[in-house]
Scaffold this motif. Structure first.
Motif, PDB file in Angstrom:
ATOM      1  N   VAL A 243      57.253  59.542  32.926  1.00 48.47           N
ATOM      2  CA  VAL A 243      58.208  60.537  32.427  1.00 48.47           C
ATOM      3  C   VAL A 243      59.625  60.175  32.877  1.00 48.47           C
ATOM      4  N   ALA A 244      59.762  59.736  34.113  1.00 48.33           N
ATOM      5  CA  ALA A 244      61.092  59.331  34.595  1.00 48.33           C
ATOM      6  C   ALA A 244      61.643  58.180  33.769  1.00 48.33           C
ATOM      7  N   ARG A 245      60.783  57.229  33.419  1.00 53.35           N
ATOM      8  CA  ARG A 245      61.226  56.106  32.605  1.00 53.35           C
ATOM      9  C   ARG A 245      61.572  56.571  31.186  1.00 53.35           C
TER      10      ARG A 245
ATOM     11  N   GLY B 200      48.610  77.216  32.193  1.00 53.85           N
ATOM     12  CA  GLY B 200      47.806  77.075  30.987  1.00 53.85           C
ATOM     13  C   GLY B 200      48.587  76.529  29.807  1.00 53.85           C
ATOM     14  N   VAL B 201      49.834  76.137  30.055  1.00 51.98           N
ATOM     15  CA  VAL B 201      50.669  75.556  29.001  1.00 51.98           C
ATOM     16  C   VAL B 201      50.494  74.040  29.043  1.00 51.98           C
ATOM     17  N   GLU B 202      49.986  73.473  27.960  1.00 51.82           N
ATOM     18  CA  GLU B 202      49.747  72.034  27.949  1.00 51.82           C
ATOM     19  C   GLU B 202      51.061  71.257  28.029  1.00 51.82           C
ATOM     20  N   GLU B 203      52.061  71.711  27.291  1.00 53.09           N
ATOM     21  CA  GLU B 203      53.353  71.034  27.297  1.00 53.09           C
ATOM     22  C   GLU B 203      54.476  72.057  27.241  1.00 53.09           C
ATOM     23  N   GLU B 204      55.598  71.709  27.827  1.00 49.41           N
ATOM     24  CA  GLU B 204      56.809  72.503  27.672  1.00 49.41           C
ATOM     25  C   GLU B 204      57.996  71.554  27.598  1.00 49.41           C
ATOM     26  N   SER B 205      59.145  72.090  27.239  1.00 50.56           N
ATOM     27  CA  SER B 205      60.325  71.256  27.046  1.00 50.56           C
ATOM     28  C   SER B 205      61.214  71.274  28.273  1.00 50.56           C
ATOM     29  N   ILE B 206      61.787  70.116  28.571  1.00 54.85           N
ATOM     30  CA  ILE B 206      62.803  69.976  29.601  1.00 54.85           C
ATOM     31  C   ILE B 206      63.973  69.236  28.957  1.00 54.85           C
ATOM     32  N   PHE B 207      65.193  69.531  29.390  1.00 52.40           N
ATOM     33  CA  PHE B 207      66.366  68.983  28.710  1.00 52.40           C
ATOM     34  C   PHE B 207      67.228  68.175  29.668  1.00 52.40           C
ATOM     35  N   ARG B 208      67.736  67.075  29.128  1.00 52.65           N
ATOM     36  CA  ARG B 208      68.778  66.311  29.794  1.00 52.65           C
ATOM     37  C   ARG B 208      69.971  66.298  28.846  1.00 52.65           C
TER      38      ARG B 208
ATOM     39  N   ARG C 167      65.881  66.674  24.288  1.00 51.62           N
ATOM     40  CA  ARG C 167      64.681  67.418  24.671  1.00 51.62           C
ATOM     41  C   ARG C 167      63.536  66.436  24.946  1.00 51.62           C
ATOM     42  N   TYR C 168      62.731  66.744  25.981  1.00 46.89           N
ATOM     43  CA  TYR C 168      61.573  65.939  26.325  1.00 46.89           C
ATOM     44  C   TYR C 168      60.391  66.867  26.594  1.00 46.89           C
ATOM     45  N   GLU C 169      59.213  66.473  26.097  1.00 44.72           N
ATOM     46  CA  GLU C 169      58.003  67.261  26.326  1.00 44.72           C
ATOM     47  C   GLU C 169      57.300  66.761  27.587  1.00 44.72           C
TER      48      GLU C 169
ATOM     49  N   ASP D  14      66.540  74.650  29.219  1.00 43.18           N
ATOM     50  CA  ASP D  14      66.780  74.846  27.788  1.00 43.18           C
ATOM     51  C   ASP D  14      68.133  74.254  27.410  1.00 43.18           C
ATOM     52  N   LYS D  15      68.473  74.343  26.127  1.00 41.00           N
ATOM     53  CA  LYS D  15      69.737  73.772  25.649  1.00 41.00           C
ATOM     54  C   LYS D  15      70.946  74.508  26.205  1.00 41.00           C
ATOM     55  N   GLN D  16      70.750  75.765  26.553  1.00 39.20           N
ATOM     56  CA  GLN D  16      71.845  76.547  27.110  1.00 39.20           C
ATOM     57  C   GLN D  16      72.056  76.287  28.599  1.00 39.20           C
ATOM     58  N   HIS D  17      71.195  75.443  29.171  1.00 40.88           N
ATOM     59  CA  HIS D  17      71.277  75.091  30.593  1.00 40.88           C
ATOM     60  C   HIS D  17      71.192  76.329  31.475  1.00 40.88           C
ATOM     61  N   SER D  18      70.247  77.210  31.120  1.00 41.98           N
ATOM     62  CA  SER D  18      70.095  78.465  31.864  1.00 41.98           C
ATOM     63  C   SER D  18      69.679  78.218  33.305  1.00 41.98           C
ATOM     64  N   TYR D  19      68.740  77.284  33.485  1.00 41.55           N
ATOM     65  CA  TYR D  19      68.284  76.943  34.829  1.00 41.55           C
ATOM     66  C   TYR D  19      68.349  75.426  34.983  1.00 41.55           C
ATOM     67  N   SER D  20      68.766  75.002  36.156  1.00 38.83           N
ATOM     68  CA  SER D  20      68.860  73.561  36.425  1.00 38.83           C
ATOM     69  C   SER D  20      67.900  73.184  37.543  1.00 38.83           C
TER      70      SER D  20
END
Length: 362
Positions: free
Chosen positions: A159-161, A107-115, A119-121, A177-183
């Motif tokens: 999204v990949a592009r 039910g979350v429309e967007e969330e953040s992913i980090f490289r 940050r990318y939505e 997240d920014k702390q790289h908790s999960y990869s």
């Protein structure tokens, strides 16, 4: 040669004097613009899921939930979720089921992913390895079976592009997240999913993050199955699916607690257009679009009739110079044709110029 002269006369006289040329063009342009936008919206809604291959064989698992089983007034409600094992098990136990997949959208429309620190939505969902095959989504790069591993993700082409540019995305690592908790390792790329679908996503996590499947709790999953052409859906819903549920789930426990889960198949093409609110909206838009076009046409007719008196002298002069009734009719026809062409072009320009505003409003 005669038609060429008539056309030149129409072009010279159309926007002069009392012909109401500009008024006709303005009303036709506005009417056509609104009518085209409304019909385009109707066509868009009716096209939901139609882009999927052999969509007529694709079904979503719905659940009929009954509260007060055994009482005089049981309450029944429908919702578009089921238990996670239902769809995959149907492939093994019910004839005519080609493939089945379970997924869940939190039910979350967007969330953040980090490289790294960027940050990318994204719009995520969680699915099993049969998800792409069952829905018929084209995987451009990668093995869909890798969704069976909890640390693997798939990205849409766009999204990949956006994240990796023109570089290689498969094999790269993204973080929660920014702390790289999960990869998460990018296992593949799939074709962008169109907007005319009930599913809105551009990244797929592995459903294995949710642990083992359970037949008696966790009914928030969405199941999809693809059937063989000509499969008996009514028999599956009435006999085979309830029998399968009885073999695996603790149905007696449900009944003792006064409730019952009854899964059934619903065509994905009816998920949007079958909704009562959507049907009502489409009916209202259709009536409105027709009324607008009829009103614009009647307005054009009235403007043309009101200008006949002022044009009688012009017609008389044409007759004096040898014009026949056919010539006069031809000029009237060319004038109408020219007005329609100009108005249609202007309407197309208005729609293209205002497409962002129109998209946000519709």
């Amino acid at each position: 040669m005669m038609i060429k002269e008539e056309l030149k006369f129409v072009c010279r006289s159309l926007f002069r004097g009392r012909n109401n040329g500009w008024v006709k063009v303005l009303t036709l342009t506005l009417g056509l613009s609104i009518g085209i936008v409304l019909f385009a919206r109707i066509a868009f809604d009716l096209s939901y899921e139609r882009f999927l291959p052999e969509v007529e064989n694709l079904y979503q698992l719905q659940t009929r939930f009954t509260v007060g089983v055994g009482s005089d007034n049981p309450e029944v409600s429908d919702y578009g979720n089921t238990f996670r094992p239902v769809a995959p098990t149907m492939v093994e136990e019910i004839p005519g089921v080609v493939s089945g997949s379970s997924m869940i959208n939190l039910g979350v429309e967007e969330e953040s992913i980090f490289r790294e620190e960027h940050r990318y939505e994204v719009r995520p969902l969680y699915a099993d390895s049969a998800f792409f095959k069952t829905l018929g989504i084209k995987v451009l790069v990668g093995d869909p079976d890798l969704l069976g591993m909890s640390d693997q993700i798939f990205l849409s082409r766009s999204v990949a592009r956006r994240i990796f540019g023109e570089g290689k995305a498969v094999g790269e690592v993204l973080f929660s997240d920014k702390q790289h908790s999960y990869s998460y390792k990018v296992a593949g790329i799939f074709e962008d999913f169109p907007a005319n679908s009930h599913l809105k996503f551009d990244m797929v996590y592995s459903i294995e993050l949710y642990g083992d499947p359970d037949w008696n709790q966790g009914d928030g999953f969405t199941g999809y199955v693809r059937l063989q052409p000509g499969a008996d859906v009514e028999r599956i819903n009435d006999e085979l699916l309830p029998a399968m549920i009885a073999r695996h789930a603790d149905v007696e426990s449900w009944r003792k607690r006064g409730h019952m889960f009854t899964p059934y198949l619903k065509p994905v093409t009816e998920l949007h257009t079958g909704d009562p609110e959507t049907r009502q909206t489409l009916a209202v838009l259709s009536i409105l679009a027709v009324l607008i076009l009829v009103a614009v046409s009647l307005n054009y007719v009235m403007l043309s009739i009101s200008s006949l008196a002022s044009r009688a002298r012009t017609m008389a002069i044409h007759k004096c110079y040898g014009a026949s009734v056919g010539n006069i009719f031809s000029m009237q026809f060319l004038e109408t044709l020219l007005l329609v062409v100009v108005s249609t072009l202007l309407a197309a320009f208005v729609i293209v110029a205002g497409r962002d505003v129109i998209t946000s409003l519709t």
